[in-house]
Design a protein around this motif. Structure first.
Motif, PDB file in Angstrom:
ATOM      1  N   HIS A  63      -0.299 -17.236 -18.953  1.00 28.60           N
ATOM      2  CA  HIS A  63      -0.553 -18.443 -18.177  1.00 28.60           C
ATOM      3  C   HIS A  63      -2.025 -18.649 -17.819  1.00 28.60           C
ATOM      4  O   HIS A  63      -2.558 -19.749 -17.967  1.00 28.60           O
ATOM      5  CB  HIS A  63       0.316 -18.423 -16.912  1.00 28.60           C
ATOM      6  N   PHE A  64      -2.730 -17.570 -17.363  1.00 30.67           N
ATOM      7  CA  PHE A  64      -4.117 -17.768 -16.929  1.00 30.67           C
ATOM      8  C   PHE A  64      -4.998 -18.269 -18.072  1.00 30.67           C
ATOM      9  O   PHE A  64      -6.017 -18.923 -17.840  1.00 30.67           O
ATOM     10  CB  PHE A  64      -4.700 -16.482 -16.299  1.00 30.67           C
ATOM     11  N   MET A  65      -4.620 -17.961 -19.298  1.00 24.57           N
ATOM     12  CA  MET A  65      -5.425 -18.395 -20.445  1.00 24.57           C
ATOM     13  C   MET A  65      -5.288 -19.904 -20.646  1.00 24.57           C
ATOM     14  O   MET A  65      -6.274 -20.611 -20.894  1.00 24.57           O
ATOM     15  CB  MET A  65      -4.993 -17.648 -21.709  1.00 24.57           C
ATOM     16  N   GLY A  66      -4.051 -20.402 -20.531  1.00 24.01           N
ATOM     17  CA  GLY A  66      -3.820 -21.838 -20.627  1.00 24.01           C
ATOM     18  C   GLY A  66      -4.544 -22.565 -19.500  1.00 24.01           C
ATOM     19  O   GLY A  66      -5.158 -23.617 -19.703  1.00 24.01           O
ATOM     20  N   CYS A  87       0.636 -13.007 -16.284  1.00 19.68           N
ATOM     21  CA  CYS A  87      -0.052 -11.715 -16.399  1.00 19.68           C
ATOM     22  C   CYS A  87       0.116 -10.996 -15.061  1.00 19.68           C
ATOM     23  O   CYS A  87      -0.431 -11.450 -14.058  1.00 19.68           O
ATOM     24  CB  CYS A  87      -1.527 -11.906 -16.706  1.00 19.68           C
ATOM     25  N   PRO A  88       0.859  -9.884 -15.045  1.00 24.06           N
ATOM     26  CA  PRO A  88       1.087  -9.181 -13.779  1.00 24.06           C
ATOM     27  C   PRO A  88      -0.223  -8.766 -13.102  1.00 24.06           C
ATOM     28  O   PRO A  88      -0.313  -8.774 -11.879  1.00 24.06           O
ATOM     29  CB  PRO A  88       1.908  -7.951 -14.165  1.00 24.06           C
ATOM     30  N   MET A  89      -1.244  -8.431 -13.882  1.00 25.53           N
ATOM     31  CA  MET A  89      -2.519  -8.052 -13.258  1.00 25.53           C
ATOM     32  C   MET A  89      -3.144  -9.252 -12.526  1.00 25.53           C
ATOM     33  O   MET A  89      -3.671  -9.089 -11.423  1.00 25.53           O
ATOM     34  CB  MET A  89      -3.506  -7.528 -14.294  1.00 25.53           C
ATOM     35  N   ILE A 167     -14.393  -2.669  -5.595  1.00 19.33           N
ATOM     36  CA  ILE A 167     -13.422  -2.880  -6.673  1.00 19.33           C
ATOM     37  C   ILE A 167     -12.003  -3.049  -6.139  1.00 19.33           C
ATOM     38  O   ILE A 167     -11.484  -2.205  -5.407  1.00 19.33           O
ATOM     39  CB  ILE A 167     -13.500  -1.699  -7.678  1.00 19.33           C
ATOM     40  N   TRP A 168     -11.382  -4.150  -6.515  1.00 21.94           N
ATOM     41  CA  TRP A 168      -9.981  -4.434  -6.174  1.00 21.94           C
ATOM     42  C   TRP A 168      -9.075  -3.462  -6.937  1.00 21.94           C
ATOM     43  O   TRP A 168      -9.442  -3.003  -8.015  1.00 21.94           O
ATOM     44  CB  TRP A 168      -9.660  -5.880  -6.572  1.00 21.94           C
ATOM     45  N   GLU A 169      -7.863  -3.215  -6.369  1.00 25.11           N
ATOM     46  CA  GLU A 169      -7.005  -2.167  -6.936  1.00 25.11           C
ATOM     47  C   GLU A 169      -5.969  -2.668  -7.945  1.00 25.11           C
ATOM     48  O   GLU A 169      -4.854  -2.149  -7.997  1.00 25.11           O
ATOM     49  CB  GLU A 169      -6.268  -1.446  -5.787  1.00 25.11           C
ATOM     50  N   GLY A 170      -6.288  -3.672  -8.714  1.00 26.19           N
ATOM     51  CA  GLY A 170      -5.308  -4.149  -9.705  1.00 26.19           C
ATOM     52  C   GLY A 170      -5.415  -3.389 -11.015  1.00 26.19           C
ATOM     53  O   GLY A 170      -6.365  -2.636 -11.248  1.00 26.19           O
ATOM     54  N   VAL A 259       2.799  -2.478 -25.441  1.00 23.23           N
ATOM     55  CA  VAL A 259       3.307  -3.810 -25.737  1.00 23.23           C
ATOM     56  C   VAL A 259       3.320  -4.589 -24.427  1.00 23.23           C
ATOM     57  O   VAL A 259       3.881  -4.114 -23.443  1.00 23.23           O
ATOM     58  CB  VAL A 259       4.740  -3.733 -26.317  1.00 23.23           C
ATOM     59  N   CYS A 260       2.679  -5.749 -24.416  1.00 21.87           N
ATOM     60  CA  CYS A 260       2.700  -6.582 -23.213  1.00 21.87           C
ATOM     61  C   CYS A 260       3.914  -7.516 -23.306  1.00 21.87           C
ATOM     62  O   CYS A 260       3.932  -8.434 -24.128  1.00 21.87           O
ATOM     63  CB  CYS A 260       1.418  -7.405 -23.095  1.00 21.87           C
TER      64      CYS A 260
END
Ligand code: 13P
Ligand code: SF4
Length: 303
Positions: A63-66, A87-89, A167-170, A259-260
């Protein structure tokens, strides 16, 4: 195979009727990469979206890419095969949390990985991808950086900069699953292979890499290297381009779990359907898009 052939013909015809282009990330299923006008990593696909003359962009990725494509090309229609491919991240960082960090570190500039929502990008000074993260961080006019959301890529970048990074923890579920033990076992089984690894993997895994880089950088390295055999530490969809570029070389994915599942939600049937119905369409509120665009455009200008 027969069904795929029919679907591909249908997609080709609809693409012409709609004046559409298909952009596909290297983690997409082979049959989607086959029909794409452009295959690429997050960076290349953002560039293509910003430059295209087409009326419609079919973004085969997550989704974030679109969303990034829509922000960069606000007058185009951007459609995606399946709204549920997220994207879960990207979902690991939220606006409230980021704003709180900004209040705690008022002199810091925010660098956001492109793997974030439009709302986060709107709170960001400059975006980056794994292909340009070090260059982007070093280009920022501040000694202090708030980095969201990938802690693994953040750790990697911090080794190539003198700036203080908060740094965020994702993390990416898919890349973060790869362990040192997995890599050691593969090395024992394939002693002549080089290990190529994406910086979304854990620091101790990245450290083992003969080469570390974004999806595109890994593909380029394997193509140009004299080495004939590789253990690959990134998502399994990259196998399509790796094997296409070097059919004679051997590529072993470091585990079968690279595999994502989100990337694999898309398939040819859904691509055909979205071109038929022009749905689901990506929509970003104008005020958010205007702010987010600045952070993406700044990234595209970094040399
Ligand atoms: P790149 O496309 O920058 O290599 O990033 C990998 C990724 O996980 C995309 O979701
Ligand atoms: Fe997100 Fe990782 Fe999937 Fe990329 S591979 S879309 S970072 S979960």
């Amino acid at each position: 195979a027969e069904q795929n052939r029919e679907l591909k013909e249908r997609i080709a015809q609809l693409k012409k009727e709609r004046n559409a282009i298909i952009l596909a990330h290297y983690y997409q299923r082979d049959e989607i990469q086959e029909i794409a006008d452009f295959r690429g990593d997050s960076f290349l696909l953002a560039q293509k979206a910003a430059q295209t003359d087409a009326d419609v962009i079919v973004f085969c990725g997550v989704h974030f890419m679109g969303e990034s494509a829509k922000i960069l090309a606000p007058n185009k229609k951007v459609i995606i095969p399946d709204e549920r491919a997220g994207c879960p991240m990207a979902d690991m960082v939220n606006v409230e949390g980021l704003r709180a960090l900004k209040r705690q570190h008022p002199n810091a500039k925010v660098v956001a990985y492109i793997n974030t929502s439009a709302d986060i990008k709107a709170e960001t000074d400059i975006c980056c991808t794994s292909a340009n993260a070090v260059k982007v961080v070093n280009s920022v006019d501040s000694d202090e950086i708030i980095w969201v959301p990938d802690k693994n890529l953040g750790d990697y970048v911090s080794k190539f900069t003198n700036k203080k990074m908060i740094i965020w923890e994702g993390y990416c579920n898919t890349h973060d699953m790869l362990t040192v033990k997995d890599v050691e076992e593969m090395r024992a089984a394939h002693p002549n292979a080089q290990f190529v690894v994406h910086p979304e993997c854990r620091p101790e895994v990245v450290k083992l890499g003969d080469f570390v880089g974004s999806t595109t950088a890994i593909i380029k390295y394997c193509k140009e290297s004299d080495c004939q055999e590789f253990i690959v530490g990134t998502e399994d969809g990259t196998g399509y381009q790796l094997r296409k570029d070097s059919p004679e070389k051997k590529f072993h994915f470091a585990t079968k779990y690279l595999v994502c599942p989100n990337m694999k939600v898309n398939n040819l049937k859904k691509v055909a359907r979205c071109l038929e119905t022009m749905q689901p369409e990506i929509y970003v509120p104008e005020d958010v898009a205007d702010k987010a665009r600045l952070s993406l455009e700044r990234m595209l200008l970094v040399k």
